[in-house]
Design a protein around this motif. Structure first.
Motif, PDB file in Angstrom:
ATOM      1  N   VAL A  84       3.278 -19.690 -64.242  1.00  0.00           N
ATOM      2  CA  VAL A  84       2.731 -20.107 -62.938  1.00  0.00           C
ATOM      3  C   VAL A  84       2.463 -18.888 -62.054  1.00  0.00           C
ATOM      4  CG1 VAL A  84       3.221 -21.388 -60.826  1.00  0.00           C
ATOM      5  CG2 VAL A  84       3.752 -22.410 -63.047  1.00  0.00           C
ATOM      6  N   SER A  86      -0.503 -16.962 -63.269  1.00  0.00           N
ATOM      7  CA  SER A  86      -1.748 -17.653 -62.931  1.00  0.00           C
ATOM      8  C   SER A  86      -2.151 -17.357 -61.483  1.00  0.00           C
ATOM      9  CB  SER A  86      -1.580 -19.161 -63.129  1.00  0.00           C
ATOM     10  OG  SER A  86      -2.694 -19.855 -62.650  1.00  0.00           O
ATOM     11  N   GLN A 101       7.147 -28.582 -57.226  1.00  0.00           N
ATOM     12  CA  GLN A 101       5.753 -28.960 -56.998  1.00  0.00           C
ATOM     13  C   GLN A 101       5.503 -29.240 -55.516  1.00  0.00           C
ATOM     14  OE1 GLN A 101       4.547 -32.482 -59.126  1.00  0.00           O
ATOM     15  NE2 GLN A 101       2.387 -32.022 -58.881  1.00  0.00           N
ATOM     16  N   THR A 150       8.106 -20.883 -67.680  1.00  0.00           N
ATOM     17  CA  THR A 150       7.306 -21.621 -66.703  1.00  0.00           C
ATOM     18  C   THR A 150       7.074 -20.767 -65.465  1.00  0.00           C
ATOM     19  OG1 THR A 150       8.126 -23.733 -67.506  1.00  0.00           O
ATOM     20  CG2 THR A 150       7.199 -23.704 -65.290  1.00  0.00           C
TER      21      THR A 150
END
Length: 184
Positions: free
Chosen positions: A117, A120, A36, A113
């Motif tokens: 991501v 997206s 992150q 995941t």
């Protein structure tokens, strides 16, 4: 991937499994926090082909820096605007690759995941149209809705006065609204 602890053995073995599982969960949480932080730090800079425009975007696609060189005076306003937007879109389209690298390096053992991501980002920041003038999408047509009394672009339509309301014949000084009601 964090494996599930195997319960059902003796108390010592179960305790060791729970500790191992908790340590795996903690390590995974740290990797996701690292991912992150690294994704948030992604920044991409792109320059126009003629070097007049340089745009930097962050991981959200927002422009964080815009440099326009002195040669901008050689371009019309429309050309300069087009260069800024094209350069910005090229920079934004490169965010996906940078994010994919971070994802693979930090949480690559979680392919679902990573795929979600990166997908997206790919959806939000697609590859820009080719700059050679060829448009690969559907054609765009200009549509105008001309009125028959429209004088055309760049001219002012004639001003029309609203119709005058009839005045009452009797000017009664006691009634400022005349003989009729104020709504007539």
């Amino acid at each position: 991937m964090v494996s599930q602890p195997q319960f059902g053995g003796d108390g010592y073995q179960t305790e060791q499994e729970v500790r191992r599982w908790a340590a795996d969960v903690e390590a995974k949480a740290q990797r996701y926090q690292q991912m992150q932080a690294e994704v948030a730090a992604v920044s991409v800079t792109e320059s126009s082909r003629d070097g007049v425009v340089r745009v930097t975007v962050d991981a959200t696609g927002a422009v964080t820096d815009l440099d326009i060189g002195d040669r901008h005076a050689e371009l019309s306003g429309a050309e300069l605007s087009r260069e800024v937007l094209t350069t910005m879109r090229r920079a934004q389209s490169r965010i996906t690759g940078s994010v994919a690298e971070v994802m693979e390096r930090t949480v690559g053992d979680d392919p679902q995941t990573v795929a979600a991501v990166v997908g997206s980002y790919r959806e939000r920041f697609p590859e820009p149209e080719p700059e050679d003038g060829r448009h690969t999408g559907s054609p765009v047509e200009e549509i105008s809705f001309d009125r028959p009394d429209d004088p055309g672009p760049g001219t002012q339509p004639p001003r029309r006065r609203p119709p005058r309301r009839p005045r009452p014949d009797d000017d009664d000084d006691d009634n400022p609204w005349g003989n009729g009601s104020i709504l007539s």
